[in-house]
Write an enzyme that holds these catalytic residues in place. Structure first.
Site, PDB file in Angstrom:
ATOM      1  CE1 TYR A 125      -4.520  -0.759  -0.433  1.00  0.00           C
ATOM      2  CE2 TYR A 125      -3.657  -2.696   0.970  1.00  0.00           C
ATOM      3  CZ  TYR A 125      -4.730  -2.709  -0.086  1.00  0.00           C
ATOM      4  OH  TYR A 125      -5.279  -3.269  -0.541  1.00  0.00           O
ATOM      5  CD  GLU A 211      -9.443 -29.074   4.730  1.00  0.00           C
ATOM      6  OE1 GLU A 211      -9.875 -28.744   3.814  1.00  0.00           O
ATOM      7  OE2 GLU A 211     -10.102 -30.026   5.164  1.00  0.00           O
ATOM      8  CG  ASP A 264     -13.558 -31.465   4.393  1.00  0.00           C
ATOM      9  OD1 ASP A 264     -13.263 -31.195   5.449  1.00  0.00           O
ATOM     10  OD2 ASP A 264     -13.299 -29.828   3.791  1.00  0.00           O
TER      11      ASP A 264
END
Length: 383
Positions: A125, A211, A264
């Site tokens: 920035y 996760e 998962d």
């Protein structure tokens, strides 16, 4: 509580006995060393210009699998003879990258020289039109870290963390701020300066990498860290950022306790777990400070889908992308060296189904926190 964790306690003692206490992280580099290495690069550029030659900056190809090799006790590490890309100032396709590298070397030099720090977001920035995107800054900072052969933290450039941590853990930040992660309702953001953390105090029996943020929040809401206390849970909210990986490594080095992964049962979840365990291609140059090779796969295992009779309506069919990813995983050395993991991945490919951790809620609302995880930890249901 001690009876509950018989297998976990056995594992903890084994890890304590086998843990290598020698610190093999990327060498500690003093501020003067960093400045000297930057000056050498600039001197090379100036020397080329003085000879009326086009300066060249060589950057290692951090996305090339051919540039890494697998080391079982470390993970993916950079090859000594890794290929490089030459960025020339007189070549239209690389002149911009050449200029941006010099610009960031200048920024880093000033930060190190003044012993001050800036985030990658701050740097972007300060001149967003020049850099074009935050991703450009992130990538070049890592390129420079690799080029100088120093840990990114030695560049005095910090990254904003996206991960969260909770559980039986207290520590001091580098500036002396005390951080207590034991709140059962509110998670603590992972520090943006993990290397500066000191005075870590914890009686945790294990660390659980989660996760997804949604699952992490579910564990918090159901007082998981109190019910199975003491423990530490951490999430990188999907693909982990460097700070989350640094934090897991620092806790492992300090506490010498088991580290489990809850992901998962799909190719993406397995890859995320492998990044915590063995690292990534792009950060292979800093593998020693980012990987935890002792990470154990707690769940969700593909074999758990049938073992716990997860309803078919809670499962998701394989896509072509999943098929490509799983074939890629099966070809990697860090999978082929682990028969138990390989069998689970073969089972997933055979079933052609994948399951999210949340699918366990289809069995019972609190099945994950009150049945699945306690039983796994009590009886050793990890691989």
């Amino acid at each position: 509580m001690a009876e509950q964790f018989t297998e976990l306690d056995k594992l903890k003692e084994t890890l304590r006995a086998n843990h290598e206490t020698a610190d093999k992280h990327l060498e500690h580099v003093s501020r003067q060393d960093v400045l000297t290495r930057i000056e050498r690069i600039i001197q090379t550029v100036v020397s080329s210009v003085s000879k009326n030659e086009a300066p060249v900056l060589s950057v290692i190809n951090r996305s090339n699998w051919a540039n890494v090799r697998f080391h079982k006790s470390v993970g993916l590490i950079l090859q000594p003879d890794a290929s490089v890309t030459a960025h020339r100032c007189d070549c239209p396709s690389s002149a911009n990258k050449f200029a941006l590298i010099l610009k960031l070397l200048s920024v880093i030099y000033k930060l190190v020289q003044s012993d001050s720090y800036a985030t990658k977001r701050d740097i972007y920035y300060n001149d967003p039109q020049l850099f074009g995107s935050q991703k450009t800054v992130d990538s070049i900072v890592d390129d420079i870290s690799c080029m100088l052969k120093v840990p990114r933290r030695s560049l005095h450039v910090l990254a904003t963390s996206k991960g969260f941590i909770s559980g039986d853990l207290c520590y001091l930040e580098e500036d002396g701020t005390k951080v207590d992660c034991s709140s059962s309702t509110t998670a603590t953001p992972v520090s943006s300066n993990v290397s500066g953390i000191r005075n870590i105090v914890s009686f945790a029996k294990f660390i659980l990498i989660v996760e997804k943020d949604a699952t992490f929040q579910r564990l918090l809401d159901d007082d998981f860290c109190i019910r199975l206390s003491p423990c530490i849970i951490i999430t990188g909210k999907g693909m982990p950022d460097v700070n989350s990986r640094l934090m897991v490594r620092k806790l492992w080095d300090t506490l010498h306790i088991p580290v489990f992964a809850l992901v998962d049962a799909d190719p993406h979840g397995i890859e995320i777990m492998c990044i915590y365990k063995y690292g990534s291609v792009s950060m292979a140059f800093e593998a020693h400070s980012l990987t935890v090779p002792s990470v154990l796969w707690l769940g969700l295992l593909p074999s758990d889908i049938q073992r716990y009779r997860v309803p078919e309506e809670a499962l998701i069919p394989f896509s072509q992308t999943d098929e490509r990813k799983i074939n890629s995983l099966r070809s990697r050395a860090y999978i082929t060296c682990q028969p138990a993991w390989e069998r689970e991945i073969e089972e997933m490919q055979r079933l052609k189904w994948k399951a999210e951790i949340q699918s366990l809620a289809s069995i019972a609302p609190y099945f994950l926190t009150r049945v699945y995880l306690p039983n796994k930890l009590r009886y050793g249901g990890w691989i």
